[in-house]
Design an enzyme around this catalytic site. Structure first.
Site, PDB file in Angstrom:
ATOM      1  N   HIS A  95     -19.255 134.393  -6.334  1.00  0.00           N
ATOM      2  CA  HIS A  95     -18.312 134.032  -5.253  1.00  0.00           C
ATOM      3  C   HIS A  95     -18.829 132.779  -4.544  1.00  0.00           C
ATOM      4  O   HIS A  95     -20.046 132.606  -4.394  1.00  0.00           O
ATOM      5  CB  HIS A  95     -18.190 135.200  -4.274  1.00  0.00           C
ATOM      6  CG  HIS A  95     -17.083 135.000  -3.284  1.00  0.00           C
ATOM      7  ND1 HIS A  95     -17.228 134.205  -2.177  1.00  0.00           N
ATOM      8  CD2 HIS A  95     -15.809 135.457  -3.269  1.00  0.00           C
ATOM      9  CE1 HIS A  95     -16.079 134.205  -1.503  1.00  0.00           C
ATOM     10  NE2 HIS A  95     -15.209 134.948  -2.144  1.00  0.00           N
ATOM     11  N   GLU A 164     -10.662 130.772  -7.682  1.00  0.00           N
ATOM     12  CA  GLU A 164     -10.751 130.744  -6.230  1.00  0.00           C
ATOM     13  C   GLU A 164     -11.093 129.334  -5.755  1.00  0.00           C
ATOM     14  O   GLU A 164     -12.286 129.011  -5.572  1.00  0.00           O
ATOM     15  CB  GLU A 164     -11.856 131.700  -5.774  1.00  0.00           C
ATOM     16  CG  GLU A 164     -11.603 133.142  -6.139  1.00  0.00           C
ATOM     17  CD  GLU A 164     -11.994 134.051  -5.006  1.00  0.00           C
ATOM     18  OE1 GLU A 164     -11.139 134.791  -4.529  1.00  0.00           O
ATOM     19  OE2 GLU A 164     -13.147 133.963  -4.565  1.00  0.00           O
TER      20      GLU A 164
END
Ligand code: PGA
Length: 243
Positions: A95, A164
């Site tokens: 992430h 993302e």
């Protein structure tokens, strides 16, 4: 299968997390939602307890150690073997907040993926360009580089990719449908020669208002939620709106 991945990040007390899962598990109609998979990624400290209390829910870790896959002298680390021993089946890897606040490298993300696979944990692998790359129009090169560096060679176990874009996380700005489709097709082409993901999901400022158009107007197989996953009603609405 459409995935809704709820990344709680560093939020909720233990009791709040339990209450949230109680409400979610009682309000989700599993029969009506059998083609949708909700995966909740709570703080690591609550994972084992939640997985035991809510066997019908699926849980992911938000990260895993890159030091080694089993056990060793690594203070503060949680290994893939430990997650596996708690019945955890998914892990979010790479992430952008891990990269930003913990300087995670592509090499470390790649190791984490290998360790997850070695312990039957399905990695949810994040990638995405920053605002600079988007503005300088070299984002496709950047995405290709990330994917090639992160994905282990000969990856023949199932994995999920999560697109993302860094500029869309927590900003209330999402890419246009055209931009989303461009990246989806691009990633599909790149991964064809490396390893085919079982799903490509989108993450970054998704909420109950924009989720329908993301799912209906693109080929993404689900969404990765941050802020929206902290609100039960919002999460249930999102679960109900995805196909
Ligand atoms: P956000 O976060 O939904 O709050 O933008 C998404 C993420 O960090 O994956």
């Amino acid at each position: 299968m459409t995935f809704v991945i709820a990344n709680w990040k560093m939020n909720f007390s233990r009791d709040e997390a339990i209450e949230f899962c109680n409400i979610i598990s009682s309000r989700i109609d599993y029969k009506a939602n059998y083609l949708k998979q909700l995966i909740i990624a709570p703080p690591a400290l609550y994972l084992s307890h939640l997985a035991q209390l809510f066997p019908k829910l699926q849980f992911a870790s938000q990260d895993v150690s890159a030091c080694m896959s089993t056990y060793g002298a690594y203070t503060g680390e949680i290994s893939a073997a430990m997650l596996q021993s708690c019945g955890i089946k998914y892990s979010i890897i790479g992430h952008c907040e891990r990269k930003l606040y913990h300087s995670e490298t592509y090499e470390q993300s790649r190791l984490k993926i290998e360790y997850c696979i070695a312990h039957d944990i399905l990695p949810i692998i994040c990638f995405g360009e920053n605002l600079n790359s988007r503005q300088n129009n070299n984002y496709l090169e950047e995405l290709k580089k990330q994917i090639i560096e992160i994905l282990p060679r000969l990856l023949n176990s199932p994995f999920i990719l999560a697109y993302e874009p860094v500029w869309a996380i927590g900003t209330a700005i999402i890419p246009s449908i055209t931009e989303l489709n461009e990246v989806y097709e691009f990633v599909n082409t790149i991964t064809m020669s490396i390893a085919q993901p079982m799903a490509i999901v989108y993450g970054g400022s998704v909420n109950s208002t924009n989720v329908c158009s993301i799912i209906k107007s693109t080929k993404y197989n689900g969404v990765l939620l941050g802020k929206a996953s902290l609100d039960k009603d919002e999460l249930i609405k999102i679960m109900e709106s995805v196909l």
